[in-house]
Design an enzyme around this catalytic site. Structure first.
Site, PDB file in Angstrom:
ATOM      1  N   ILE A  65     -19.446 -51.507 -45.584  1.00  7.60           N
ATOM      2  CA  ILE A  65     -18.049 -52.392 -46.231  1.00  7.60           C
ATOM      3  C   ILE A  65     -18.115 -54.114 -46.690  1.00  7.60           C
ATOM      4  CG2 ILE A  65     -16.057 -52.138 -46.306  1.00  7.60           C
ATOM      5  CD1 ILE A  65     -15.533 -49.946 -44.146  1.00  7.60           C
ATOM      6  N   PRO A  66     -18.787 -54.042 -47.119  1.00  7.75           N
ATOM      7  CA  PRO A  66     -19.711 -55.632 -47.375  1.00  7.75           C
ATOM      8  C   PRO A  66     -18.432 -56.509 -47.670  1.00  7.75           C
ATOM      9  CG  PRO A  66     -20.926 -54.543 -49.236  1.00  7.75           C
ATOM     10  CD  PRO A  66     -20.107 -53.556 -48.396  1.00  7.75           C
ATOM     11  N   HIS A  67     -17.693 -56.725 -47.733  1.00 11.94           N
ATOM     12  CA  HIS A  67     -16.728 -58.281 -48.084  1.00 11.94           C
ATOM     13  C   HIS A  67     -17.180 -59.876 -47.669  1.00 11.94           C
ATOM     14  CE1 HIS A  67     -16.140 -57.225 -43.875  1.00 11.94           C
ATOM     15  NE2 HIS A  67     -15.299 -58.136 -43.430  1.00 11.94           N
ATOM     16  N   GLY A  68     -15.589 -60.532 -48.325  1.00  5.22           N
ATOM     17  CA  GLY A  68     -15.280 -61.712 -48.459  1.00  5.22           C
ATOM     18  C   GLY A  68     -14.321 -62.449 -48.811  1.00  5.22           C
TER      19      GLY A  68
END
Length: 153
Positions: A65-68
């Site tokens: 779950i890549p996030h930013g």
């Protein structure tokens, strides 16, 4: 807020081609840009890669779950990708990731960002859901599976 209400089929990649973390992040970002053309690819990738340097967003069980956070957006944005072959994403369990949810939130948001991350984690906790998503034929089916499974959360 439901994932299926934020994620649109146009932001779903059913066949990720990338074999590395940066490649996959690029493909997921490109999918996001289809629905939010005002963003710049470089800006999104920079935020995602900065987050990855803090620790991998590969949570295990074939999920990442890549996030930013970005300052120039006013709502949560999500894209989804499926890698049938799997990608080494430095996951906690050292296994390849197959299912990817990319999440970008407004810089000022806290609650919605964390609630959505938790909701995605809860959705993908089930082996049966992960298997259904991995065997889906197209973006419409992936979206439908997410929508159906969210009814049980």
């Amino acid at each position: 807020m439901k994932i299926s209400e934020i994620l649109v089929p146009a932001a779903i990649v059913t066949e990720l081609k990338g074999t590395g973390k940066k490649d996959v992040l690029g493909e997921l970002t490109d999918a996001l840009l289809k629905t939010e053309p005002g963003l710049t690819r470089e800006e999104v990738l920079k935020v995602l890669l900065e987050r990855e340097r803090l620790g991998s967003t590969g949570i295990g069980d074939g999920v990442a779950i890549p996030h930013g956070k970005l300052k120039d957006i006013d709502r949560l944005l999500i894209s989804f990708g499926l890698s049938r072959g799997g990608v080494d994403f430095d996951s906690m369990d050292s296994k390849p990731a197959h299912l990817f949810f990319l999440l970008v939130a407004p810089e000022a948001s806290v609650g919605i960002h964390l609630k959505t991350l938790a909701r995605i984690s809860k959705l993908l906790k089930s082996t049966a859901v992960r298997e259904r998503l991995q065997s889906a034929a197209d973006s419409e089916e992936i979206h439908r599976i997410i929508k159906e499974e969210e009814e049980h959360l």
